[in-house]
Design an enzyme around this catalytic site. Structure first.
Site, short mmCIF file in Angstrom:
data_model
loop_
_atom_site.label_atom_id
_atom_site.label_comp_id
_atom_site.label_asym_id
_atom_site.label_seq_id
_atom_site.Cartn_x
_atom_site.Cartn_y
_atom_site.Cartn_z
N TYR A 47 129.17 51.61 62.67
CA TYR A 47 127.82 51.17 62.27
C TYR A 47 126.94 52.36 61.87
CZ TYR A 47 129.18 46.90 64.79
OH TYR A 47 129.84 45.78 65.25
N HIS A 105 138.00 48.51 67.87
CA HIS A 105 137.19 47.67 66.98
C HIS A 105 138.01 46.57 66.28
CE1 HIS A 105 133.22 47.88 64.52
NE2 HIS A 105 133.65 46.64 64.59
N1 LIG Z 1 133.44 43.49 66.54
C1 LIG Z 1 133.23 43.26 65.27
O1 LIG Z 1 134.12 43.40 64.41
C2 LIG Z 1 131.89 42.77 64.84
C3 LIG Z 1 131.72 42.17 63.58
C4 LIG Z 1 130.45 41.71 63.22
C5 LIG Z 1 129.40 41.87 64.10
N2 LIG Z 1 129.57 42.48 65.32
C6 LIG Z 1 128.44 42.67 66.28
O2 LIG Z 1 127.79 41.44 66.47
C7 LIG Z 1 126.42 41.57 66.11
C8 LIG Z 1 125.88 40.27 65.57
O3 LIG Z 1 126.63 39.81 64.48
P1 LIG Z 1 126.03 39.79 63.00
O4 LIG Z 1 125.05 40.88 62.88
O5 LIG Z 1 127.20 39.73 62.08
O6 LIG Z 1 125.38 38.34 62.88
P2 LIG Z 1 124.33 37.43 63.69
O7 LIG Z 1 123.78 38.12 64.86
O8 LIG Z 1 124.97 36.10 63.86
O9 LIG Z 1 123.21 37.21 62.59
C9 LIG Z 1 122.32 38.22 62.19
C10 LIG Z 1 121.44 37.62 61.09
O10 LIG Z 1 120.78 36.46 61.62
C11 LIG Z 1 119.38 36.60 61.51
N3 LIG Z 1 118.81 36.12 62.79
C12 LIG Z 1 118.85 36.72 64.00
N4 LIG Z 1 118.20 35.99 64.92
C13 LIG Z 1 117.73 34.90 64.28
C14 LIG Z 1 116.96 33.79 64.67
N5 LIG Z 1 116.54 33.65 65.93
N6 LIG Z 1 116.66 32.84 63.74
C15 LIG Z 1 117.07 32.98 62.46
N7 LIG Z 1 117.79 34.02 62.00
C16 LIG Z 1 118.12 34.98 62.91
C17 LIG Z 1 119.11 38.07 61.26
O11 LIG Z 1 118.04 38.21 60.37
P3 LIG Z 1 116.72 39.10 60.73
O12 LIG Z 1 117.18 40.51 60.90
O13 LIG Z 1 115.87 38.86 59.52
O14 LIG Z 1 116.17 38.52 61.98
C18 LIG Z 1 120.40 38.56 60.60
O15 LIG Z 1 120.34 38.40 59.20
C19 LIG Z 1 126.43 42.71 65.10
O16 LIG Z 1 125.15 43.24 64.87
C20 LIG Z 1 127.39 43.65 65.77
O17 LIG Z 1 126.75 44.34 66.84
C21 LIG Z 1 130.81 42.91 65.70
#
Ligand SMILES: NC(=O)c1ccc[n+]([C@@H]2O[C@H](COP(=O)([O-])OP(=O)(O)OC[C@H]3O[C@@H](n4cnc5c(N)ncnc54)[C@H](OP(=O)(O)O)[C@@H]3O)[C@@H](O)[C@H]2O)c1
Length: 272
Positions: A47, A105
């Site tokens: 990241y 990862h």
């Molecule tokens: N291990 C892996 O391979 C892997 C892969 C992907 C992700 N991850 C981890 O998981 C975390 C979360 O996954 P992600 O970032 O892919 O997706 P997510 O948390 O499902 O979604 C993030 C998106 O949703 C929006 N959001 C957040 N809270 C909200 C709410 N209450 N209402 C409406 N929209 C909302 C955010 O927009 P705003 O910023 O505009 O609020 C952002 O665009 C990552 O940040 C990372 O730490 C790990």
């Protein structure tokens, strides 16, 4: 904060995801999250924000031992000596003596899994990490990993939200005493306009995101939603004052569909 236990780890049920949060925004969001009561942070070498996550931790004034901090080793560092070196580099960037959870990862078939897991367990025994685990592992890989790892694995962090059925991975984790940690738990924001989540939420005066996160936590699944907006930090944490009924849980389970997966790469394993 509600905690989910897995093979000796106590994982706060809601964590802050930090993928795509960079620079000052990242440090500020981490600081605010901790001030608002978050006690679980999810970062990764890939990241490119470990330094800023560390800045946010220090600016918050929250004691280190109250925080559950996860980072992930990228797949090009899976050769044994390389893993140890790269874990130490993460700690330097984070300016932390240890992380609470150190994950692989993604699976990397180029390096024998037993060797990588041996190095991961060694990193734990050296005190670089309190706990170790994996991410993006399938059922078959979880089974291999559990057999090969000299130390208990506490989780498999995988994509999980109402649009993706993860019952097979969930059962494999439960069998091994591991937690399934949900990434992309609000389906990257897609749940915002979901009719079922909206209808259930209106009854409890909760948003679709809150219903979605509550559904995960009620399955004993820790979730790491990411937001760049301060107001959404509180929204995503405020899910511990209501409970979904069995019928509501079922209605949300019924939302999964075969095209629900959002994260897939050429190097991904063959999903269950
Ligand atoms: N291990 C892996 O391979 C892997 C892969 C992907 C992700 N991850 C981890 O998981 C975390 C979360 O996954 P992600 O970032 O892919 O997706 P997510 O948390 O499902 O979604 C993030 C998106 O949703 C929006 N959001 C957040 N809270 C909200 C709410 N209450 N209402 C409406 N929209 C909302 C955010 O927009 P705003 O910023 O505009 O609020 C952002 O665009 C990552 O940040 C990372 O730490 C790990």
């Amino acid at each position: 904060m509600h905690v989910i236990e897995a093979n000796g780890a106590r994982i706060p049920a809601i964590g802050l995801g930090t993928w795509e949060l960079r620079g000052r925004t990242c440090a500020r969001i981490v600081e605010q999250a901790l001030k608002l009561g978050y006690r679980h942070l999810d970062t990764a070498q890939a990241y490119d924000n470990e330094r800023e996550v560390g800045d946010g931790i220090r600016a918050s004034g929250v004691k280190r031992d109250e925080i559950f901090l996860t980072t992930k080793i990228w797949t090009n560092h899976f050769a044994p000596h390389e893993l140890e070196r790269s874990a130490k580099e993460s700690l330097v960037r984070l300016r932390q003596p240890y992380v609470d959870l150190l994950l692989l990862h993604w699976p990397n078939p180029q390096v024998p899994l037993a060797e990588t897991l041996g190095a991961l367990a060694h990193a734990k025994s050296m005190g670089l990490a309190r706990h170790i685990g994996v991410s993006n592992f399938t059922v078959a890989l979880i089974e291999q990993a559990v057999k090969a790892c000299p130390e208990p694995l506490v989780c498999d962090q995988v994509e999980y939200h109402p649009y993706l059925d993860q019952s097979k991975v969930m059962a494999a984790c439960a069998q091994a005493g591991m937690a399934l940690v949900a990434y992309s738990p609000v389906a990257k924001g897609k749940i915002k306009t979901d009719e079922t989540l909206g209808r259930i939420g209106r009854f409890y005066r909760k948003t679709p995101a809150q219903v979605c996160l509550r559904w995960l936590v009620q399955q004993n699944v820790p979730a790491v939603p990411r937001t760049s907006k301060i107001e959404r930090l509180s929204e995503n944490l405020d899910i511990f004052d209501f409970e979904l009924t069995d019928e509501e849980m079922k209605a949300i389970f019924a939302l999964h569909n075969p095209k629900g997966r959002m994260t897939d790469f050429g190097f991904a394993p063959k999903w269950d």
